[in-house]
Scaffold this motif. Structure first.
Motif, short mmCIF file in Angstrom:
data_model
loop_
_atom_site.label_atom_id
_atom_site.label_comp_id
_atom_site.label_asym_id
_atom_site.label_seq_id
_atom_site.Cartn_x
_atom_site.Cartn_y
_atom_site.Cartn_z
N SER A 3 0.81 -1.21 0.00
CA SER A 3 0.00 0.00 0.00
C SER A 3 0.84 1.26 0.00
N GLN A 4 2.18 1.10 -0.04
CA GLN A 4 3.06 2.27 -0.04
C GLN A 4 4.11 2.15 -1.13
N THR A 5 4.59 3.32 -1.56
CA THR A 5 5.70 3.39 -2.51
C THR A 5 6.98 3.71 -1.76
N ALA A 6 8.01 2.94 -1.99
CA ALA A 6 9.31 3.15 -1.33
C ALA A 6 10.22 3.96 -2.24
N ILE A 7 10.80 5.02 -1.70
CA ILE A 7 11.68 5.90 -2.48
C ILE A 7 13.05 5.94 -1.80
N PRO A 8 14.11 5.54 -2.52
CA PRO A 8 15.45 5.56 -1.92
C PRO A 8 15.85 6.98 -1.51
N CYS A 9 16.50 7.10 -0.37
CA CYS A 9 16.99 8.41 0.06
C CYS A 9 18.08 8.21 1.10
N LEU A 10 18.87 9.25 1.29
CA LEU A 10 19.82 9.32 2.40
C LEU A 10 19.35 10.45 3.31
N PHE A 11 19.29 10.18 4.59
CA PHE A 11 18.93 11.22 5.55
C PHE A 11 20.22 11.82 6.07
N PHE A 21 17.75 13.40 1.37
CA PHE A 21 18.31 13.75 0.07
C PHE A 21 17.91 12.67 -0.93
N PHE A 22 17.48 13.11 -2.11
CA PHE A 22 17.01 12.20 -3.14
C PHE A 22 17.81 12.39 -4.42
N ASN A 23 17.99 11.29 -5.15
CA ASN A 23 18.40 11.38 -6.55
C ASN A 23 17.16 11.83 -7.33
N GLN A 24 17.30 12.87 -8.13
CA GLN A 24 16.14 13.40 -8.85
C GLN A 24 15.42 12.32 -9.64
N ALA A 25 16.17 11.35 -10.16
CA ALA A 25 15.57 10.29 -10.98
C ALA A 25 14.61 9.40 -10.18
N ASP A 26 14.71 9.43 -8.86
CA ASP A 26 13.84 8.59 -8.03
C ASP A 26 12.55 9.29 -7.64
N MET A 362 21.36 8.33 7.95
CA MET A 362 20.63 7.09 7.69
C MET A 362 20.54 6.86 6.19
N ARG A 363 20.61 5.60 5.81
CA ARG A 363 20.47 5.20 4.41
C ARG A 363 19.28 4.26 4.30
N GLY A 364 18.40 4.50 3.34
CA GLY A 364 17.26 3.59 3.20
C GLY A 364 16.20 4.11 2.26
N GLU A 365 14.94 3.93 2.64
CA GLU A 365 13.80 4.33 1.81
C GLU A 365 12.79 5.07 2.66
N VAL A 366 12.19 6.08 2.08
CA VAL A 366 11.06 6.73 2.74
C VAL A 366 9.80 6.21 2.07
N MET A 367 8.78 5.95 2.87
CA MET A 367 7.52 5.40 2.36
C MET A 367 6.48 6.50 2.21
N ALA A 381 7.16 -1.34 -1.44
CA ALA A 381 7.59 -1.36 -0.05
C ALA A 381 7.97 -2.75 0.43
N ASP A 382 7.56 -3.80 -0.30
CA ASP A 382 7.90 -5.16 0.13
C ASP A 382 9.12 -5.69 -0.63
N LYS A 383 9.80 -4.79 -1.38
CA LYS A 383 11.02 -5.19 -2.10
C LYS A 383 12.17 -4.26 -1.70
N PRO A 384 13.39 -4.77 -1.58
CA PRO A 384 14.52 -3.92 -1.20
C PRO A 384 14.92 -3.01 -2.33
N SER A 385 15.39 -1.82 -1.99
CA SER A 385 15.89 -0.89 -2.99
C SER A 385 17.39 -1.10 -3.16
N SER A 386 17.96 -0.41 -4.14
CA SER A 386 19.39 -0.52 -4.41
C SER A 386 20.21 -0.02 -3.22
#
Length: 389
Positions: A3-11, A21-26, A362-367, A381-386
């Motif tokens: 029910s959520q979209t996971a977006i890679p980011c570094l906090f 912080f996001f890569n614009q492509a994400d 922190m390194r990970g994904e924001v939902m 959200a149920d799959k790991p990001s790069s």
């Protein structure tokens, strides 16, 4: 389906601010959807930002968006987004020199750029273009062994402890948002202000933009010392009402139009230094008194100190020479800016450089809810990001 979209980011912490912080492509390509995603990620509008990453304060309601640059001579493009805890706005018009300090570490951590110096004392310098105001700067970080070094002995007021130094050399800051360094055409303006809830008043101000649009005024002209704590000024309703009326008036004078919903110009009270610096400041961003002072606000304040006839004249204590270190005092310490002055024109600032620090938190994904953004092929959200691999 998740029910959520996971977006890679570094906090990351950048200077005295922090945020994802996001890569614009994400992120979404269209701006309205992108802004909805950022609001959802940060938890705005809600004064506590309890449903997102925001820290319930303008200094911790910031976002960095980074991409590899296609501009000749530039390595990295940076778009800064200022959110407010209790508002549904995403402002990408101003710069943020604090968050700028984390841009190169982000680019190195994500492989967007490669380290240059990898020896024991290795450093790497990259040219960064801030897309908000089309301003370029050279940012230098320590990269011994080909990795970003975060630990070190550099200290900045407003951030605890010490860290590795990050040097930012601004190349062209005059008129970052306004039409020029002095957008009203004067170094000093006498402004009359009237409105509801206060007696009409007149006040001398310097309207200036050398990286950040500011309105500088003597604290004493508003019946304040300029040494009040941030908490005291935030509780000073009378002052804040008058400052906002003045901000709306000067915004028009500076060619910025209706600034009611904009985060600039910043309002800055100045007073004589009392802790060995050049000038004491209390800066509003724009309705909350800053616990410190923004990077580009400090550069702009320092620039006002070298302009003959500004409101800082007779207050600022300035060193001699064409290379001046201006120590800008603020509620939690001081911020030093190195200014280069043109010998042929002492009111022309040729260089502005400063020291900041940053750290990956922190390194990970924001939902974000898929109702906000559900792109085809998005990371679920149920799959790991790069970033987690």
């Amino acid at each position: 389906m998740a029910s959520q979209t996971a977006i890679p980011c570094l906090f990351m912490r950048g200077g005295t601010s922090k945020g994802p912080f996001f890569n614009q492509a994400d992120l979404p390509a269209d701006i309205p959807t992108r802004d909805k995603v950022l609001l959802a990620a940060m938890g705005s509008p809600d004064k506590r930002q309890i449903d997102g990453l925001g820290g319930a304060h303008p200094l911790t309601s910031k976002v960095g968006i980074v991409r590899k640059s296609s501009t000749p001579g530039v390595d990295i493009d940076f778009l800064f987004a200022q959110l407010q805890p209790d508002k549904d706005t995403v402002d990408t018009s101003p710069n943020c020199g604090n968050m700028l300090a984390a841009v190169v570490p982000f680019a190195l951590e994500t492989g967007m750029v490669q380290p240059q110096g990898t020896g024991p004392d290795g450093t790497s310098t990259y040219r960064v273009l801030t897309l908000n105001t089309d301003m370029q700067c050279d940012v230098t970080v320590l990269t011994p062994g080909g990795e970003v070094q975060y630990e070190g002995s550099a200290r900045i007021d407003g951030a605890p402890g010490t860290s590795a130094p990050i040097t930012i050399n601004f190349l062209d800051t005059a008129g970052s948002v306004c039409a020029g360094l002095l957008p009203t055409g004067k170094v000093l303006d006498r402004v009359s202000v009237a409105g509801d809830g206060f007696e009409p008043f007149e006040i001398d101000v310097t309207c200036i933009d050398n990286g950040m649009p500011l309105v500088l005024m003597r604290a004493s002209d508003l019946g304040r010392t300029g040494y009040e704590t941030a908490a005291e000024l935030n509780a000073d309703t009378d002052l804040k009402i008058r400052l906002e009326a003045l901000r709306l008036k000067t915004g028009q004078l500076m060619g910025l139009g209706d600034v009611a919903k904009k985060t600039y110009p910043k309002m800055t009270l100045v007073a004589p230094p009392r802790d060995g610096g050049s000038l004491s400041t209390r800066s509003f961003i724009p309705h909350v008194c800053h616990d410190a002072i923004g990077v580009l606000a400090a550069v702009t304040v320092g620039t006002a100190c070298v302009l003959d006839g500004s409101v800082t004249q007779g207050i600022a204590v300035m060193p001699p020479g064409n290379l001046k270190t201006v120590s800008v005092e603020h509620p939690t310490g001081e911020f030093s800016v190195e200014l280069g002055i043109d010998p042929a024109n002492p009111q022309n600032v040729t260089r502005a450089a400063l020291l900041r620090t940053a750290r990956l938190l922190m390194r990970g994904e924001v939902m974000v809810p898929r109702s906000v953004w559900s792109p085809a092929g998005a990371v679920r959200a149920d799959k790991p990001s790069s970033l987690s691999q």
